[in-house]
Design an enzyme around this catalytic site. Structure first.
Site, short mmCIF file in Angstrom:
data_model
loop_
_atom_site.label_atom_id
_atom_site.label_comp_id
_atom_site.label_asym_id
_atom_site.label_seq_id
_atom_site.Cartn_x
_atom_site.Cartn_y
_atom_site.Cartn_z
N HIS A 12 0.81 -1.23 0.00
CA HIS A 12 0.00 0.00 0.00
C HIS A 12 0.85 1.29 0.00
CE1 HIS A 12 -0.06 -0.53 4.67
NE2 HIS A 12 0.89 0.32 4.36
N HIS A 59 -2.21 4.56 9.85
CA HIS A 59 -0.89 5.14 10.10
C HIS A 59 -0.97 6.48 10.81
CE1 HIS A 59 -0.27 2.36 6.71
NE2 HIS A 59 1.02 2.41 6.89
N HIS A 192 9.96 -3.95 4.66
CA HIS A 192 10.42 -2.56 4.55
C HIS A 192 10.63 -1.96 5.93
CE1 HIS A 192 6.02 -1.91 4.77
NE2 HIS A 192 6.16 -0.60 4.83
N GLU A 239 3.67 -5.19 8.78
CA GLU A 239 2.34 -5.10 8.15
C GLU A 239 1.92 -6.44 7.55
OE1 GLU A 239 2.50 -0.34 6.98
OE2 GLU A 239 2.99 -1.81 5.44
C1 DHB Z 1 6.09 3.42 2.40
C2 DHB Z 1 5.57 2.17 2.71
C3 DHB Z 1 4.46 2.06 3.57
O1 DHB Z 1 3.91 0.86 3.93
C4 DHB Z 1 3.88 3.19 4.12
O2 DHB Z 1 2.80 3.04 4.91
C5 DHB Z 1 4.41 4.44 3.84
C6 DHB Z 1 5.51 4.57 2.97
C7 DHB Z 1 7.24 3.58 1.45
O3 DHB Z 1 7.89 2.59 1.08
O4 DHB Z 1 7.51 4.72 1.04
FE FE Z 2 2.40 1.17 5.60
#
Ligand code: DHB
Ligand code: FE
Length: 288
Positions: A12, A59, A192, A239
């Protein structure tokens, strides 16, 4: 009875919304990512679900660190998006299905999930971006039910707990006395980390293992703790909990129709997974 026809997992990342707004889908950076959704579009066009239940994490738009429910279920007539500061266009509201929401909430509380019930709820990029990816354009062809899982402030719920949450939601959906076709969606991930000394961290090996286990052996992911997942997938890679809940809701025989894994989109290992759920073959109906 309502039928859960399938489950979808998708990243997302907010930058996806920027790419859609600027029509960059066919540029070299974005094409391998957006092309990963063509098979999903074909399936959705054929199956035409009525409702989508979305496991995602807020978030900071609707909940903030001062008050953050572990599990929250939307029970509103509609869900508004709002400016989160990413510079993205604000989406039109998404229609809800309060009657089905209350059926899910009643089933969850009876199964000892003491969820927060939200008769008003704004939805952030973790909800809006996946819906734009699955149903491009401004149309809203499905009713929506947001289920927010805390993946932000520790202590987080365990993968086992999220899987069980999904199982109970699945049992609720299948006991709903309509002919609705329902899709369940898990958003976010895969690996991530956006901050700290490991910012930019991606773990392809772990991601591919998860994509594999999610199909036929999801219990294998329930032996991790939330901190194990942070270690393996990054502080935001947790997540993955949303995907685990989505998989828990698939109560029948599950087969993989499509997946795409593409590194990176922004800071994230992006993925999409389409699972078909064959109702009646109740592998997990022991939930309840
Ligand atoms: C990014 C990834 C995310 O899951 C998010 O909520 C906000 C930013 C990103 O990789 O930039
Ligand atoms: Fe996210």
């Amino acid at each position: 009875m309502a039928r859960i026809i399938g489950g979808i997992g998708t990243t997302h990342v907010p930058a996806i919304g920027g790419a859609i707004a600027k029509h960059l889908e066919n540029t070299p950076y974005w094409k391998p990512f957006f092309d990963g959704f063509n098979a999903v579009h074909r399936w959705l066009n054929r199956e035409r679900p009525d409702v989508v239940v979305v496991f995602y994490n807020d978030h900071g738009l609707n909940f903030f660190l001062d008050k953050l429910p572990t599990f929250a279920v939307g029970a509103a007539q509609e869900y508004r998006h709002a400016d989160e500061g990413w510079g993205l266009p604000v989406s039109a509201p998404y229609p809800g299905d309060p009657e089905l929401s209350w059926h899910i909430i009643n089933t969850l509380v009876a199964a000892e999930f003491d969820v927060t019930m939200c008769q008003e709820m704004t939805v952030d990029h973790a909800f809006t971006i996946p819906l734009s990816l699955l149903w491009p354009g401004a149309a809203r062809p499905v009713r929506t039910i947001p289920i927010a899982i805390n993946t932000v402030q520790h202590p987080l719920p365990s993968p086992a707990r999220c899987f069980r949450l999904g199982q109970v939601v699945g049992a609720a959906l299948e006991s709903y006395l309509t002919n609705e076709k329902i899709v369940v969606l898990g958003t976010g991930g895969l690996s991530h980390q956006l901050d700290g000394t490991r910012a930019g961290f991606i773990n392809k090996e772990f991601d591919l293992m998860c994509l594999d286990k999610l199909v036929n052996e999801p219990e294998a992911l329930t032996c991790y703790s939330p901190l194990d997942i942070v270690e393996q997938a990054g502080s935001q890679g947790v997540e993955l909990l949303n995907w685990i809940a989505m998989r828990g809701a698939l109560t029948g025989r599950v087969s993989k129709l499509h997946s795409n894994y593409h590194i990176p989109i922004s800071n994230t290992a992006s993925a999409v997974l389409l699972l078909q759920n064959e109702a009646g073959a109740a592998t997990y109906r022991k939930a309840g």
